[in-house]
Design a protein around this motif. Sequence first.
Motif, PDB file in Angstrom:
ATOM      1  N   LEU A  13       0.824  -1.214   0.000  1.00 24.80           N
ATOM      2  CA  LEU A  13       0.000   0.000   0.000  1.00 24.80           C
ATOM      3  C   LEU A  13       0.857   1.263   0.000  1.00 24.80           C
ATOM      4  O   LEU A  13       0.531   2.250  -0.663  1.00 24.80           O
ATOM      5  CB  LEU A  13      -0.948   0.004   1.199  1.00 24.80           C
ATOM      6  N   TRP A  14       1.956   1.232   0.730  1.00 17.97           N
ATOM      7  CA  TRP A  14       2.876   2.371   0.700  1.00 17.97           C
ATOM      8  C   TRP A  14       3.416   2.576  -0.711  1.00 17.97           C
ATOM      9  O   TRP A  14       3.536   3.713  -1.176  1.00 17.97           O
ATOM     10  CB  TRP A  14       4.040   2.166   1.682  1.00 17.97           C
ATOM     11  N   ASN A  15       3.734   1.509  -1.376  1.00 14.54           N
ATOM     12  CA  ASN A  15       4.221   1.614  -2.752  1.00 14.54           C
ATOM     13  C   ASN A  15       3.156   2.265  -3.636  1.00 14.54           C
ATOM     14  O   ASN A  15       3.462   3.141  -4.451  1.00 14.54           O
ATOM     15  CB  ASN A  15       4.616   0.232  -3.281  1.00 14.54           C
ATOM     16  N   GLU A  16       1.911   1.849  -3.451  1.00 18.73           N
ATOM     17  CA  GLU A  16       0.817   2.432  -4.228  1.00 18.73           C
ATOM     18  C   GLU A  16       0.665   3.926  -3.913  1.00 18.73           C
ATOM     19  O   GLU A  16       0.506   4.752  -4.815  1.00 18.73           O
ATOM     20  CB  GLU A  16      -0.486   1.693  -3.921  1.00 18.73           C
ATOM     21  N   ALA A  17       0.698   4.278  -2.632  1.00 16.02           N
ATOM     22  CA  ALA A  17       0.560   5.682  -2.240  1.00 16.02           C
ATOM     23  C   ALA A  17       1.684   6.536  -2.816  1.00 16.02           C
ATOM     24  O   ALA A  17       1.448   7.638  -3.319  1.00 16.02           O
ATOM     25  CB  ALA A  17       0.529   5.799  -0.709  1.00 16.02           C
ATOM     26  N   LEU A  18       2.899   6.024  -2.760  1.00 10.93           N
ATOM     27  CA  LEU A  18       4.037   6.767  -3.306  1.00 10.93           C
ATOM     28  C   LEU A  18       3.917   6.943  -4.814  1.00 10.93           C
ATOM     29  O   LEU A  18       4.278   7.982  -5.364  1.00 10.93           O
ATOM     30  CB  LEU A  18       5.347   6.066  -2.930  1.00 10.93           C
TER      31      LEU A  18
END
Length: 151
Positions: free
Chosen positions: A135-140
């Motif tokens: 999810l962090w990867n998606e947000a970034l």
Amino acid sequence: MSLKQSPSRTALEAARAATRLARQVAVALGDLDLSPSQYRLLLFLSEGNAAASAVAGRLAVSRPSVTALADGLEKRGLLQRQGDPSDRRKVAHELTEAGRQVLAAADEAVADRISGIVAHLEADQADQALEGLALWNEALTLVRGGQEPRP
């Protein structure tokens, strides 16, 4: 621990984890003689070739930093530079086949390191931790694309 219960404490714990995790990524890349910055450049170039200014903006570094990173990777045969025939000031950076192979090995090394760390958790917690990182990867990615925050 949810964000609604204690946003500042949760954000602090996340920031500390991100810092510690960054070190683990660096350790995983060490055997391949790659720095995290070089790895990020290879990741970016795996999406297609790019001019130095685009690379600098995307990686949030200066153009001279991109030049230094690219110099080292070019010497190792992991990327190549090509001038733009219509504008001699522009130089495109592109992964070589060797660069793609090193990137694949780096991805595997980092994934193995992360998997080894989450293996210390219960299975459901390990899944949550990995899903959280995804999810962090998606947000970034959304931030990089200029998408506005959701309400």
